[in-house]
Scaffold this motif. Structure first.
Motif, mmCIF file in Angstrom:
data_model
loop_
_atom_site.group_PDB
_atom_site.id
_atom_site.type_symbol
_atom_site.label_atom_id
_atom_site.label_comp_id
_atom_site.label_asym_id
_atom_site.label_seq_id
_atom_site.Cartn_x
_atom_site.Cartn_y
_atom_site.Cartn_z
ATOM 1 N N GLY A 232 -3.554 -2.577 11.402
ATOM 2 C CA GLY A 232 -5.729 -2.306 10.691
ATOM 3 C C GLY A 232 -5.689 -2.085 8.913
ATOM 4 N N GLY A 233 -4.465 -3.370 8.069
ATOM 5 C CA GLY A 233 -4.686 -2.560 6.760
ATOM 6 C C GLY A 233 -5.282 -3.448 6.481
ATOM 7 N N SER A 234 -5.847 -3.446 4.861
ATOM 8 C CA SER A 234 -7.101 -3.943 4.500
ATOM 9 C C SER A 234 -5.944 -5.282 3.276
ATOM 10 N N LYS A 235 -7.271 -5.996 2.952
ATOM 11 C CA LYS A 235 -6.510 -7.415 1.637
ATOM 12 C C LYS A 235 -5.286 -6.469 1.150
ATOM 13 N N GLY A 236 -3.941 -6.627 0.992
ATOM 14 C CA GLY A 236 -2.716 -6.992 0.534
ATOM 15 C C GLY A 236 -1.928 -6.464 1.593
ATOM 16 N N SER A 237 -2.324 -5.697 2.067
ATOM 17 C CA SER A 237 -1.380 -4.464 3.720
ATOM 18 C C SER A 237 -1.393 -5.330 4.885
ATOM 19 N N ARG A 238 -2.708 -6.279 5.215
ATOM 20 C CA ARG A 238 -3.111 -6.550 6.337
ATOM 21 C C ARG A 238 -2.139 -7.733 6.218
#
Length: 362
Positions: A232-238
Motif C-alpha cells: 500500500g505504499g505511496s509514490k516512491g514506495s509503491r
C-alpha cells in the motif's frame, strides 16, 4: 512306429506354429518413440510427459520417457544419446538448453531419425527439422497487454512502477516472450509512464536461470528491500506490476511479496503462463493477475499427428516456416493457440471443463 510318426508330426506342427507366431510378432512389433522432457520437478512437465507417453502408447507405440533430473542439460543430452542407440524411430525433445544438442543429434540424422522440438526450440542443428509450440510472441504480447489494461497505461497521467522478470537465457522461448511483452511495455518505459526503479530493464538483467521459482523469489525479495517497496505504499514506495513470464517464476514472486507483508488487497499485478494448479489458486485468491493456459491436449494431439505422419512417411502438416530460425534452418513449425485466463474466466476454463476440482482452489 505309428506312435513315433504321430509324435513327430505333432512336433513339426508345433515348431511351425511357434515359428509363425514368432515372425508375426516381429512383423507387428511397435515402433519405438523417445521423449526427453526437462524435469519432473515442475507440475507442467511431469503431467505433460506422462500424458504424451500414454497417448503414444494408445496409438500402438513403444515409448521411452526421460526427465532431465532437476533441469540438468548434460543429463538430458546423455538421455537423448541413449534413445538414439536404443532404436527410437522419432525423438520428441523439450530442450533444457537449446544449444546443447548439435553433436548428439548428428547421430540421429545419420540414422534418419526425425526430431521434433516440443515447445522449447533446439538450436544450431539441421537434425531437428520440426517444431510444435504455442505462439510464444503472442504469449508475451498478451502479458504486456494485460499489464497495460490493468494499469490503464493508455489513459493515465500518473506514473506507474514495474519490475521485469523473464525466463532462462538458454531457452529460445525466452526471447519471444520478452520481445512480445516489451513491444507493449517499452514505449511506456521510454515516455516515463512506466518506471523501473531498479533500472534492471535488459533481458540479461531480468533473466531467471532454469525458470527457477526460488531464484525468482530471492531476486524479488532483493528488489523489495533495495527499492523500498511497501504494501500500500505511496509514490516512491509503491509497485504496481511485475512482468513474470510463467507460473513458476510468478509463484516465487508472490511468495516474496507475501513474506514482505503484501496481501491480495495490495499485491501488484503479476502475470504468468502454463495454467499450473498453484497459479489458478492464486488467481482465485486474488494474488496472481493472469496466466496463459497452454492446453497440453492441443500440443500433445498435434505431436501425435506429426509423429504418425513421420512414421508413415506422409507429408507433415505445418502452419509456419518463417518465424523460428534455429541458427541453421528455418523450422517446419505448427503453432497452437493460447488462452488468456484471469479472474473473469478461470472457472470456465479450469473448473467447468473438469480440469480442476473447485474444492482444490481453497
Amino acid at each position: 512306429m505309428l506312435t513315433i510318426r504321430k509324435n513327430l508330426k505333432f512336433f513339426v506342427c508345433a515348431i511351425s506354429v511357434f515359428t509363425n507366431l514368432f515372425f508375426c510378432s516381429i512383423a507387428v512389433a511397435a515402433e519405438k518413440i523417445g521423449i526427453a522432457f526437462p524435469t519432473q520437478n515442475q507440475e507442467r512437465w511431469y503431467k505433460e510427459g506422462f500424458h504424451l507417453s500414454n497417448l503414444l502408447k494408445k496409438e500402438g507405440y513403444d515409448v521411452e520417457l526421460y526427465f532431465g533430473g532437476d533441469n540438468d542439460a548434460d543429463l538430458q543430452v546423455r538421455q537423448v544419446g541413449r534413445m538414439i542407440n536404443s532404436g527410437c524411430k522419432v525423438l520428441i525433445i523439450s530442450a533444457i538448453d537449446g544449444d546443447s544438442f548439435s553433436e548428439v543429434l548428428k547421430e540421429a540424422k545419420k540414422k534418419h531419425i526425425p526430431v521434433i522440438s516440443y515447445d522449447h526450440l533446439i538450436m544450431n542443428t539441421d537434425a531437428a527439422e520440426y517444431y510444435v509450440t504455442f505462439d510464444n510472441y503472442a504469449v508475451g504480447l498478451a502479458q504486456g497487454h494485460f499489464i497495460e489494461k490493468k494499469l490503464n497505461l493508455q489513459n493515465t497521467s500518473e506514473n506507474k512502477y514495474i519490475e521485469l522478470f523473464t525466463g532462462s537465457l538458454d531457452d529460445n522461448n525466452t526471447n519471444f516472450f520478452w520481445k512480445g511483452a516489451m513491444s507493449v511495455l517499452n514505449p511506456y518505459i521510454q515516455n516515463g509512464t512506466l518506471i523501473v526503479k531498479s533500472g534492471e530493464k535488459s533481458i540479461d538483467k531480468c533473466a531467471t536461470q532454469g525458470w527457477d521459482r526460488e531464484i525468482a523469489m530471492k531476486r524479488m525479495e532483493s528488489l523489495i528491500n533495495s527499492q523500498g517497496y511497501l504494501p500500500g505504499g505511496s509514490k516512491g514506495s509503491r509497485i504496481d506490476a511485475v512482468l513474470s513470464p510463467n507460473d513458476s517464476i510468478g509463484n516465487g514472486i508472490i511468495r516474496a511479496f507475501e513474506n514482505a507483508g503484501f496481501t491480495e488487497k495490495n499485491i501488484p499485478v503479476i502475470t504468468g503462463q502454463d495454467g499450473e494448479l498453484e497459479a489458478v489458486k492464486n488467481i482465485h485468491k486474488g494474488l496472481l493477475g493472469m496466466t496463459i493456459f497452454k492446453d497440453a491436449n492441443i500440443l500433445c494431439d498435434r505431436v501425435i499427428r506429426m509423429t504418425n505422419q513421420l512414421i508413415k512417411h506422409q507429408d507433415v502438416e505445418i502452419n509456419d516456416i518463417e518465424t523460428y530460425n534455429n541458427g541453421k534452418i528455418l523450422e517446419k513449425t505448427f503453432m497452437c493457440e493460447v488462452t488468456v485466463v484471469d479472474k473473469s474466466n478461470y472457472k470456465k476454463v479450469f473448473v467447468d471443463s473438469g480440469l480442476i476440482d473447485e474444492k482444490n482452489l481453497d
